[in-house]
Design an enzyme around this catalytic site. Structure first.
Site: not given
Ligand SMILES: Cc1ncc(COP(=O)(O)O)c(C=O)c1O
Length: 378
Positions: A70, A150, A178, A198-200, A236, A327
């Site tokens: 993301g 988030n 999100q 974002s996959a996770h 890659t 974060c």
């Molecule tokens: C709203 C939002 N944007 C961006 C990100 C960043 O994504 P990534 O962890 O894949 O870099 C997050 C991850 O916490 C998020 O919650």
């Protein structure tokens, strides 16, 4: 000690069906850029995922670019808009994720763009009239407003924002990290210029995601090197990650309605339980209003407790929740999102509980039982 994971806005556990796909793909080690059979096999895998993701977003495959997640996708939208599309102003808010906020600040400091921050009220709502007034004049603009927050779960009215952007010739980037896989997203219906995934956050692995970039936007690659991703993102391809992202996205979008129903019930159970245990509790943003927030996020505002380390106390009892967003953990600055809701927030301790389809009533009851033990009114 059994760990109960209620921090799914930070990351989500890997879905076993995604893991199976990753294991399968580990055997297919070809480099998609190679023209021999091993490379071609890997290339087909990557292109099938691109096509399926595009179909579900009602986009074109050529509008999907795989990234490292993301953050990179958000950076791509912001930096490339300023560098390549003549954007001179970014309209955003103080409650965006740092993956948006920090690139904007960086470019402002370098004098490359100006930023206008929409005000947010005590509930985290933006005011569309303020956006419209700003859009009425000013230089070439990118509006960057996330779909679902988030930390406080607020949903922005993306359709209305998009309409305003179109009326006034502005570009629209929405950080959908999100929301993607949790809420229906159609580029046709809403009309985005940039989206991110974002996959996770949807039970896939970390370090992979994608950017949607509307066709016709002539941007140059943010990461320079080889000609991968049709010359738009060098490096890659993370083939195992991309295949996993594809599976995670497919499962999330196919099973969305039933997952939503299940998770909403869990969220409501926590709201009711918390109100019973701490009658003067509040909730940050719109997170306790099911129709106005992302169902996976609940941000609880506990009146100052004699226990000023609630998140830590939960952790000691095996309950994983967050004090804000992941974060900010490790730094003691507190959350920029909660602060932006006003001075009143300093009298409250934030605890974000965020859910996934793998949570059960037992999980949330365990959270409530621990809350009863550790919350001591000040
Ligand atoms: C709203 C939002 N944007 C961006 C990100 C960043 O994504 P990534 O962890 O894949 O870099 C997050 C991850 O916490 C998020 O919650």
């Amino acid at each position: 000690m059994e760990v109960i994971f209620l921090d799914n806005a930070a990351t989500t556990p890997l879905e076993p069906r995604v893991k199976d796909e990753m294991v399968r793909m580990m055997e297919n080690f070809g480099n998609p850029s190679s023209t021999h059979i091993s490379g071609r096999g890997a290339k087909v895998e990557v292109e099938v995922v691109r096509k399926r993701i595009a179909q579900r977003l009602e986009a074109e495959p050529g509008e999907i670019f795989f990234t490292s997640g993301g953050t990179e996708a958000d950076n791509m939208a912001l930096f490339c808009s300023v560098r390549d599309l003549g954007v001179k102003r970014i309209i955003t808010t103080a409650i965006e994720h740092h993956a948006v906020g920090h690139p904007v600040e960086f470019m402002v400091e370098r004098g490359e763009v100006e930023a206008a921050y929409l005000s947010v009220n005590e509930f985290g709502d933006i005011d569309l009239a303020e956006l419209e007034a700003l859009l009425k004049d000013g230089p070439k603009t990118l509006v960057s407003l996330m779909f679902a927050n988030n930390e406080i779960g607020n949903l922005n009215p993306v359709k209305e924002i998009s309409v305003l952007c179109k009326e006034h010739g502005a570009l629209f980037h929405s950080d959908t990290v999100q929301a993607m896989g949790h809420l229906p997203i159609s580029v046709k219906e809403v009309g985005y210029d940039f989206l991110t995934c974002s996959a996770h956050k949807i039970h896939g692995p970390k370090g992979v995601g994608f950017a949607y970039v509307r066709s016709g936007l002539k941007i140059k690659p943010l990461i320079q090197g080889g000609a991968q991703e049709r010359n738009m993102r060098a490096g890659t391809e993370n083939t195992i990650g991309i295949v996993a992202l594809g599976k995670a996205f497919e499962i999330a979008t196919t099973e969305m309605a039933e997952d939503q129903k299940k998770v909403e019930a869990l969220k409501q159970r926590v709201i009711d339980g918390v109100k019973r245990i701490v009658p003067n509790v509040k909730f940050f943003g719109r997170s306790a209003e099911l129709d106005k927030s992302l169902y996976t996020v609940l941000s609880i505002a506990f009146p100052k407790s004699a226990n000023d380390m609630l998140t830590f106390s939960f952790d000691m009892k095996g309950i994983n929740v967050s004090g804000g967003s992941a974060c900010t953990s490790g730094s003691n600055q507190g959350s920029h999102v909660i602060r932006a809701l006003g001075d009143w927030t300093s009298n409250y301790q934030p605890v974000r509980v965020s859910f996934s389809k793998f949570n059960t009533e037992d999980c949330v009851d365990a959270f409530l039982n621990v809350l009863e033990e550790i919350y001591v009114p000040a």
